[in-house]
Write a protein that holds these residues in place. Structure first.
Motif: not given
Length: 249
Positions: A113-115, A162-171, A187-191, A196-197
């Protein structure tokens, strides 16, 4: 009345609509349903022919006056990252990708949703609800996986997760000859991480580990800022009228 087998694909053509990639162009798509026992086999065959999957639909552009959308796949074994790509990998060295069965979570949807709100506020997916997201993840009749990227935790060296914050997801779909990246978000705040790359680089490494020759990236569109980045992952093969053609530079 003639009865069509459930395993026999029927193809349909959409009505013209504005192209999301090239201003002033219209797009049409040919599509079919991926259902039945042979859905995986059909998805493989159609992907090799330039189709993409969205839930239980396989589609490809069928525009009357434009051929700008070109299917691309990275040659995993021969891929050599650029200097900038190596820097991206280093910046994300604290992340671990875990391949899981496709099950939606509220944590994933929060990042999704944030993305969308930050990157695609006016796009066709902008109004997707949590139920729509669940359908995107679960509505697949082929071998599909979700890769979650999280910060390393204290036990990562032991369990490889990993056990920390979820940063990205790929389907992604697992094909007979590669991984097909269906959709990814982060996560868009981690530009500054260029996630993506990073996810593409991680998929290339993962394909090598799995003994798969290709990573399918979907459509490369020359002149489109949204899609131009895909042309940087070299060597790659592009689907031309004569077949898959290797591109080195």
């Amino acid at each position: 009345m003639t009865q069509h087998s459930r395993d026999t694909p029927q193809f349909y053509l959409t009505a013209p609509s504005p192209c999301p990639y090239l201003k002033g162009q219209e797009e049409r798509k040919v599509f079919t349903h991926l259902v039945g026992d042979r859905a995986g086999e059909l998805n493989d065959l159609l992907t090799h022919g330039g189709f993409r999957r969205s839930q239980s639909i396989a589609y490809r552009p069928a525009c009357e006056t434009c051929r700008a959308c070109i299917s691309v796949r990275v040659v995993a074994a021969d891929f050599r990252p650029s200097r900038n790509m190596r820097r991206v990998a280093e910046r994300n060295g604290d992340l671990i990708g875990e391949m899981r069965t496709p099950a939606p979570t509220s944590e994933q949807y929060s990042v999704f949703r944030a993305y969308l709100d930050a990157r695609h506020r006016d796009g066709g997916m902008a109004d997707m609800t949590v139920l729509d997201y669940a359908m995107m993840i679960e509505d697949s009749h082929v071998e599909t996986r979700v890769i979650e990227y999280r910060r390393r935790g204290p036990d990562s060296a032991i369990n490889g997760r990993g056990s920390g914050e979820l940063m990205a997801v790929a389907l992604s779909d697992v094909l007979s000859d590669g991984l097909s990246m269906v959709y990814s978000f982060f996560e868009p705040g981690e530009a500054e991480r260029s996630l993506g790359t990073f996810m593409i680089l991680e998929h290339i490494a993962r394909a090598r580990q799995m003994g798969l020759p290709y990573v399918y990236l979907g459509y490369w569109v020359a002149g489109s800022r949204k899609m131009d980045y895909k042309g940087r992952f070299l060597p790659q093969e592009r689907l031309m009228p004569s077949g898959w053609t290797r591109v080195e530079s």
